[in-house]
Write an enzyme that holds these catalytic residues in place. Structure first.
Site, PDB file in Angstrom:
ATOM      1  N   LYS A 255       0.854  -1.192   0.000  1.00 26.18           N
ATOM      2  CA  LYS A 255       0.000   0.000   0.000  1.00 26.18           C
ATOM      3  C   LYS A 255       0.890   1.242   0.000  1.00 26.18           C
ATOM      4  O   LYS A 255       1.725   1.412   0.892  1.00 26.18           O
ATOM      5  CB  LYS A 255      -0.922   0.013   1.226  1.00 26.18           C
ATOM      6  CG  LYS A 255      -1.736   1.311   1.373  1.00 26.18           C
ATOM      7  CD  LYS A 255      -2.772   1.238   2.498  1.00 26.18           C
ATOM      8  CE  LYS A 255      -3.417   2.591   2.757  1.00 26.18           C
ATOM      9  NZ  LYS A 255      -4.404   2.566   3.856  1.00 26.18           N
ATOM     10  N   LYS A 267     -10.645  12.528   7.983  1.00 27.52           N
ATOM     11  CA  LYS A 267     -10.144  12.145   9.308  1.00 27.52           C
ATOM     12  C   LYS A 267     -10.067  13.377  10.200  1.00 27.52           C
ATOM     13  O   LYS A 267      -9.937  14.493   9.701  1.00 27.52           O
ATOM     14  CB  LYS A 267      -8.738  11.560   9.195  1.00 27.52           C
ATOM     15  CG  LYS A 267      -8.671  10.179   8.625  1.00 27.52           C
ATOM     16  CD  LYS A 267      -7.245   9.672   8.656  1.00 27.52           C
ATOM     17  CE  LYS A 267      -7.101   8.350   7.936  1.00 27.52           C
ATOM     18  NZ  LYS A 267      -7.875   7.256   8.539  1.00 27.52           N
ATOM     19  N   ARG A 340      -7.626  -0.443   0.453  1.00 30.61           N
ATOM     20  CA  ARG A 340      -8.084  -1.695  -0.155  1.00 30.61           C
ATOM     21  C   ARG A 340      -8.439  -1.515  -1.634  1.00 30.61           C
ATOM     22  O   ARG A 340      -8.360  -2.453  -2.412  1.00 30.61           O
ATOM     23  CB  ARG A 340      -9.248  -2.267   0.665  1.00 30.61           C
ATOM     24  CG  ARG A 340     -10.473  -1.395   0.688  1.00 30.61           C
ATOM     25  CD  ARG A 340     -11.454  -1.786   1.790  1.00 30.61           C
ATOM     26  NE  ARG A 340     -10.983  -1.359   3.118  1.00 30.61           N
ATOM     27  CZ  ARG A 340     -11.626  -1.598   4.255  1.00 30.61           C
ATOM     28  NH1 ARG A 340     -12.763  -2.266   4.247  1.00 30.61           N
ATOM     29  NH2 ARG A 340     -11.131  -1.183   5.410  1.00 30.61           N
TER      30      ARG A 340
HETATM   31  N1  BES Z   1      -4.617   4.267   6.677  1.00 31.34           N
HETATM   32  C1  BES Z   1      -5.755   3.932   7.458  1.00 31.34           C
HETATM   33  C2  BES Z   1      -5.461   2.876   8.524  1.00 31.34           C
HETATM   34  C3  BES Z   1      -4.557   3.290   9.622  1.00 31.34           C
HETATM   35  C4  BES Z   1      -5.073   3.756  10.809  1.00 31.34           C
HETATM   36  C5  BES Z   1      -3.194   3.160   9.490  1.00 31.34           C
HETATM   37  C6  BES Z   1      -4.223   4.127  11.830  1.00 31.34           C
HETATM   38  C7  BES Z   1      -2.337   3.530  10.513  1.00 31.34           C
HETATM   39  C8  BES Z   1      -2.859   4.002  11.684  1.00 31.34           C
HETATM   40  C9  BES Z   1      -6.854   3.401   6.540  1.00 31.34           C
HETATM   41  O1  BES Z   1      -6.873   3.884   5.251  1.00 31.34           O
HETATM   42  C10 BES Z   1      -8.123   3.803   7.181  1.00 31.34           C
HETATM   43  O2  BES Z   1      -8.434   4.957   7.153  1.00 31.34           O
HETATM   44  N2  BES Z   1      -8.816   2.857   7.744  1.00 31.34           N
HETATM   45  C11 BES Z   1     -10.035   3.120   8.382  1.00 31.34           C
HETATM   46  C12 BES Z   1     -11.061   2.303   7.670  1.00 31.34           C
HETATM   47  C13 BES Z   1     -12.457   2.611   8.061  1.00 31.34           C
HETATM   48  C14 BES Z   1     -12.898   3.923   7.531  1.00 31.34           C
HETATM   49  C15 BES Z   1     -13.303   1.543   7.471  1.00 31.34           C
HETATM   50  C16 BES Z   1      -9.880   2.694   9.840  1.00 31.34           C
HETATM   51  O3  BES Z   1      -9.304   1.644  10.086  1.00 31.34           O
HETATM   52  O4  BES Z   1     -10.295   3.447  10.701  1.00 31.34           O
HETATM   53 ZN    ZN Z   2      -5.143   4.623   4.515  1.00 28.91          ZN
HETATM   54 MN    MN Z   3      -8.042   5.628   5.045  1.00 29.55          MN
END
Ligand code: BES
Ligand code: ZN
Ligand code: MN
Length: 496
Positions: A255, A267, A340
């Site tokens: 990724k 976010k 994803r």
């Molecule tokens: N890049 C994030 C995941 C992440 C979170 C990596 C914290 C490192 C530290 C990913 O793209 C993301 O935003 N995931 C979300 C998914 C959700 C919206 C379904 C998550 O895990 O909160």
């Molecule tokens: Zn991400």
């Molecule tokens: Mn994300």
């Protein structure tokens, strides 16, 4: 770091590092040191060899006249040995400015020696990327490390020394990639890093820009890039070994989201951490660099779909249905589940064009994996229990721990969409790491040897060496050690 091998104690430099294990006989070892180096006896009962315990001793001899005992703790693992030496040489980085020796009684196996050398190499990492004041170079970058080995012709040990250095150098590159902010590490800059590395170490790198990616049909990947100011880069790196026709074919997908704002599902807290959302890319690009450096007999292809995830009038919306390289359609529920989408195209493109025997994707994919495992292990998912066990075992050895989570068939029900082939978020806020993994698996064409490593919690962490979180290079050594195991297994099969 430059090293030389010394076989005669008398040829040691003035300062000497002696790693010491903690066990029943540590006292005996210290007594023999006292005799050998004419040291006063007082320290023998004081110093136990506890993990990261250190002691400075002055000897009446000239070489060495100063001895540093560095405790490794009881039955030290690879990572403990590495970290004890790394921590010591990091703390002392401003104190030394001359050649230093390394005594190796307690580094008697090639693996222990590799760990120690790797730790010393990593201690030279300088995170001061954009400080205007230049920092003093680390003593190990300006002076030799003289390693005392008893046996002159120990090729396994010499190999271990080289591996420790080569790995550390690449890990430091991976640190930089993760630590660089997104304005400096744009997708094209990540691609350029790969191109330069490929030129230096002998592997081929192709970079597809926006137009080329569109021609290839990488529609899920491009959907993530739609709102970005920065051009996307779909990076394909291929290392071809000399024994190309018989080498195992392996594919890694990483990724490479250079910054993740979340998109329209923006976010809030901790967004600045999201410069690390290309930790998977750093792992797989580091792995191919190291594979090429070590010239492993593996036919390795690495794919990194690199883009940032931004907010703009052009951004994909929750409820949009997008296409993908595989032809499968995706209903966007949450634009923050962007990784994803890029992986869907990455794995599908890999399978269609490279047909790897083993396919591993690595991604900072979910906060859910962090809630499950904390910062202590990456989450592992696999279609093959053999592959899962192998990866777990390697991770235990290298200190890049993995813990397996389920990929139950039932999770696919969470991803059923009324309007598209799949939705990008589960229906309920649970098992998020598993539903994310299931989503990626949907694009792997039921690959029998596929693994997914969710490294969200371990790619970017608090460390002793920085005030804030920093890149860890998680995955670089793990993936390369996995490949080394694969070579052993496939040559055993041949001879059987
Ligand atoms: N890049 C994030 C995941 C992440 C979170 C990596 C914290 C490192 C530290 C990913 O793209 C993301 O935003 N995931 C979300 C998914 C959700 C919206 C379904 C998550 O895990 O909160
Ligand atoms: Zn991400
Ligand atoms: Mn994300």
């Amino acid at each position: 770091m430059k090293v030389s091998i010394v076989t005669d104690r008398k040829a040691l430099p003035q300062e000497l590092i002696i790693p010491v294990e903690q066990h029943d006989k540590t006292g005996h070892f210290l007594t023999s040191l006292a005799t050998q180096f004419e040291l006063p006896n007082g320290f023998i009962t004081d110093f136990k060899g506890k993990y990261k315990e250190t002691l400075v001793l002055y000897s009446n001899q000239k070489n060495p006249s100063k001895i540093y005992l560095v405790g490794l703790g009881k039955k030290p693992s690879f990572i403990k040995t590495r970290e004890a030496l790394r921590s010591f040489a990091f703390q002392k980085k401003d104190k030394f400015d001359q050649s230093i020796g390394l005594e190796t009684t307690y580094l008697s196996t090639p693996l222990a020696l590799e760990a120690a050398i790797n730790g010393l190499e990593l201690s030279t990492y300088n995170i001061h990327l954009f400080h205007s004041k230049t920092v003093k170079p680390h003593f190990l970058t300006t002076n030799n490390l003289e390693i005392l080995l008893n046996e002159e012709n120990n090729s396994l040990k010499k190999e271990a020394i080289q591996k420790g250095i080569a790995t550390g150098e690449t890990q430091k590159q991976a640190f930089d990639l993760v630590n660089l902010d997104a304005a400096h590490l744009k997708p094209t800059a990540l691609a350029n890093w790969a191109v330069q590395s490929g030129k230096k170490y002998g592997y081929e790198v192709k970079v597809f820009d926006k137009t080329a990616s569109a021609q290839l049909g990488l529609k899920a990947f491009l959907a993530v890039n739609r709102a970005s100011e920065f051009a996307p880069a779909f990076i394909v790196a291929e290392y071809r070994p000399k024994n190309l026709s018989t080498a195992p074919k392996v594919g890694f997908v990483g990724k490479g989201v250079t910054f993740d704002t979340g998109g329209l599902n923006i976010k809030t807290a901790g967004m600045h951490f999201m410069k690390s959302d290309m930790g998977g890319a750093a792992a797989v690009l580091g792995a191919i660099e190291l594979t090429a450096k070590l010239q492993l007999p593996i036919h390795l292809t690495v794919i990194v779909p690199a883009t940032d995830n931004c907010v703009d009038a052009l951004a994909i919306r929750p409820s949009d249905v997008i296409d993908s390289f595989s032809g499968k359609t995706i209903e966007i529920i949450d634009t923050d589940a962007e990784g994803r989408l890029t992986l869907a195209d990455g794995v599908a493109y890999m399978i269609k064009n490279y047909q790897p025997d083993v396919l591993i994707d690595v991604a900072t994919l979910t906060g859910s994996s962090i809630r499950a495992l904390g910062y202590h292990a990456g989450a592992l998912f696999s279609s093959s229990s053999e592959l899962a066990n192998e990866l777990k075992a390697v991770g235990e050895r290298t200190g890049e721990r993995l813990w397996e989570l389920p990929l139950y068939e039932e999770f696919i029900n969470e991803l059923k969409s009324d309007v598209a082939d799949i939705r990008n978020l589960g229906t309920r806020p649970m098992a998020g790491a598993s539903t994310a993994a299931k989503f990626v698996q949907f694009f792997t064409d039921n690959h029998p040897k596929w693994a997914h490593l969710d490294i969200a919690g371990v790619a970017f962490s608090d460390s002793e060496y920085t005030k804030q979180k920093a890149g860890t290079a998680f995955g670089v050594n793990l993936l390369v050690e996995y490949l080394k195991g694969l070579i052993k297994n496939s040559s055993q099969e041949e001879s059987a």
